[in-house]
Design a protein around this motif. Sequence first.
Motif, PDB file in Angstrom:
ATOM      1  N   ALA A 149       0.485   9.198  -2.703  1.00 40.71           N
ATOM      2  CA  ALA A 149       0.909   9.898  -1.453  1.00 40.71           C
ATOM      3  C   ALA A 149       2.534  10.113  -1.246  1.00 40.71           C
ATOM      4  CB  ALA A 149       0.334   9.093  -0.386  1.00 40.71           C
ATOM      5  N   ALA A 150       3.157   9.036  -1.593  1.00 38.18           N
ATOM      6  CA  ALA A 150       4.507   9.233  -1.483  1.00 38.18           C
ATOM      7  C   ALA A 150       5.127  10.272  -2.496  1.00 38.18           C
ATOM      8  CB  ALA A 150       5.299   7.912  -1.678  1.00 38.18           C
TER       9      ALA A 150
ATOM     10  N   HIS B 279     -10.640   9.832  -1.752  1.00 34.78           N
ATOM     11  CA  HIS B 279     -10.370   8.553  -1.461  1.00 34.78           C
ATOM     12  C   HIS B 279     -10.497   8.287  -0.088  1.00 34.78           C
ATOM     13  CE1 HIS B 279      -8.424   9.510  -5.337  1.00 34.78           C
ATOM     14  NE2 HIS B 279      -8.750   8.308  -5.564  1.00 34.78           N
TER      15      HIS B 279
ATOM     16  N   ALA C 140      -5.149   0.504  -4.480  1.00 34.96           N
ATOM     17  CA  ALA C 140      -4.435   0.930  -3.051  1.00 34.96           C
ATOM     18  C   ALA C 140      -3.298   1.292  -2.881  1.00 34.96           C
ATOM     19  CB  ALA C 140      -4.890  -0.149  -1.985  1.00 34.96           C
ATOM     20  N   ASN C 141      -2.484   0.273  -3.712  1.00 38.24           N
ATOM     21  CA  ASN C 141      -1.046   0.347  -3.900  1.00 38.24           C
ATOM     22  C   ASN C 141      -0.531   1.563  -4.619  1.00 38.24           C
ATOM     23  OD1 ASN C 141      -0.540  -1.929  -2.276  1.00 38.24           O
ATOM     24  ND2 ASN C 141      -0.289  -3.278  -4.197  1.00 38.24           N
ATOM     25  N   THR C 142      -1.251   1.856  -5.578  1.00 37.18           N
ATOM     26  CA  THR C 142      -1.103   2.834  -6.634  1.00 37.18           C
ATOM     27  C   THR C 142      -1.315   4.212  -5.916  1.00 37.18           C
ATOM     28  OG1 THR C 142      -1.514   1.860  -8.320  1.00 37.18           O
ATOM     29  CG2 THR C 142      -1.530   4.214  -8.689  1.00 37.18           C
ATOM     30  N   TYR C 143      -2.337   4.383  -4.873  1.00 39.21           N
ATOM     31  CA  TYR C 143      -2.650   5.487  -4.254  1.00 39.21           C
ATOM     32  C   TYR C 143      -1.635   5.679  -3.228  1.00 39.21           C
ATOM     33  CZ  TYR C 143      -7.465   5.217  -6.339  1.00 39.21           C
ATOM     34  OH  TYR C 143      -8.522   5.340  -7.206  1.00 39.21           O
ATOM     35  N   ASP C 144      -0.880   4.753  -2.713  1.00 38.17           N
ATOM     36  CA  ASP C 144      -0.009   4.740  -1.550  1.00 38.17           C
ATOM     37  C   ASP C 144       1.399   5.466  -2.370  1.00 38.17           C
ATOM     38  OD1 ASP C 144      -1.406   3.754   0.405  1.00 38.17           O
ATOM     39  OD2 ASP C 144      -0.541   1.748   0.363  1.00 38.17           O
ATOM     40  N   LEU C 145       1.396   5.225  -3.546  1.00 38.41           N
ATOM     41  CA  LEU C 145       2.638   5.816  -4.362  1.00 38.41           C
ATOM     42  C   LEU C 145       2.341   7.278  -4.774  1.00 38.41           C
ATOM     43  CD1 LEU C 145       5.365   5.485  -6.023  1.00 38.41           C
ATOM     44  CD2 LEU C 145       3.901   4.631  -7.831  1.00 38.41           C
TER      45      LEU C 145
ATOM     46  N   ARG D 264      -9.155   9.206   2.746  1.00 34.33           N
ATOM     47  CA  ARG D 264      -7.677   8.992   3.548  1.00 34.33           C
ATOM     48  C   ARG D 264      -7.490  10.121   4.373  1.00 34.33           C
ATOM     49  NH1 ARG D 264      -3.935   5.594   0.076  1.00 34.33           N
ATOM     50  NH2 ARG D 264      -2.311   6.757   1.016  1.00 34.33           N
TER      51      ARG D 264
ATOM     52  N   GLN E 243      -7.325  13.260  -0.520  1.00 36.14           N
ATOM     53  CA  GLN E 243      -7.727  12.636   0.825  1.00 36.14           C
ATOM     54  C   GLN E 243      -9.291  12.433   0.751  1.00 36.14           C
ATOM     55  OE1 GLN E 243      -5.369  14.708   3.431  1.00 36.14           O
ATOM     56  NE2 GLN E 243      -3.845  13.319   3.579  1.00 36.14           N
TER      57      GLN E 243
END
Length: 427
Positions: free
Chosen positions: A298-299, A322, A291-296, A324, A319
Amino acid sequence: MMNRLPGLVVIPAACFLLVSCGVPPATSSSPSPTTPRTLTDQQVSDAQQLLRQSPRSEKGLLDLSAGYLQKVRETGDPSYYPKVDSLLSSALQRDPGSFEGTVLEATLKLARHDFLAGLDWGQKAHALRPSNSAPYGAIVDAEVELGRYEAAGRDTQSMVDLRPDLTSYSRVSYYRELHGDVDGAITAMKQAVVAGGAFPENVAYVQVLLGNLYFNRGDLASAEEQYRQALGAYPGYVHGLAAMGLLRAAQGRYPEALKLYQQAVNVYPLPQYVIGEGDVYSVSGEARMAANTYDLAAAEQQLYRANGVDLDQELALFQADHMRDLPGALDASRRAVTKRPSIFSSDGLSWVLYQTGDYLGALAASQQALRLGTRDALFYFHRGMIESRLGTSVIARTDLSTALAINPHFSLLWAGPLQAELHRLGG
């Protein structure tokens, strides 16, 4: 584009990310590089020195633009794009008829995924020098992304007739791959590797693309051989590291895969590589790290967009895969189909519609994605899952089996669900 690292969200190649459009540095001579990046760094340094001495030098403006574009290829830093935009604006104000400036402008437009503008600038460059092959690189790549495949075929032939080299052979390979001729694509990409290029990175990249062709047909041994050759010729090459990471993940060697992805992302945090790392965490059962890596990821996508790169197609597929922001994914995928109506935009729309429950709309989009006969396991997986939800079990079983036959390693996330669905359907 098809020659992507398989199973991941991609930033399509266009002219810029596939291979150079064929405009060499304007400098007449180059030092012998001691490392692969020295040639690019030397070009940038020389151009900066020239501009310090003569701030209005057209040669300096163009050389620095070309050097910065090559730096993005090597480092993944999209902040170079606004710099190139400013440099080219100055150069073209001084000489609106500059051939080199016009080709570089086309390259910049394609790198930012503004394909209509890229096509326009490519055609302007062709009008300036009809016998030069470089504009065809921009023209062909734009036509492919705009879904103008017949025109792309004609212009690819014109390009290779004018100059059979790395840039033209790689486009021949891609055109054949799009139309399902994988053997022919491999032959042409081998010719591209042999032909060589202006920068060591260009050759290493087509070696990775050749490896991807093997990977996409499930031939992991041949893929690994090409990735190793790319890394041997260009040590620490980011695309080679990420490709090897994907290969190790396909082999179930997850710790090695993570190490390779992390090496790549530390140098070049391209969203597709960050997503690849996240997928390895996901299949390894490390949900929080995934989850943290997917947030990265997206950033990082937002960083590219902030620097003028249109990522609607890539964002929508990420998206949807995953789960999102599916409403946002649907909006992005519809914009992508309008602005760049390629088979990949159609496939992305089909998967978003599937995830939102519009199975009839998804099937129509999936049929468009497969209209060229492309041998892409992900395309067949998507269509098979859609058909299964529509109750056409026999056809669904055929498409899912086809995906598995093309490449059983087509996706870390979806290879398992594919086999489960086949089992449920009695396949």
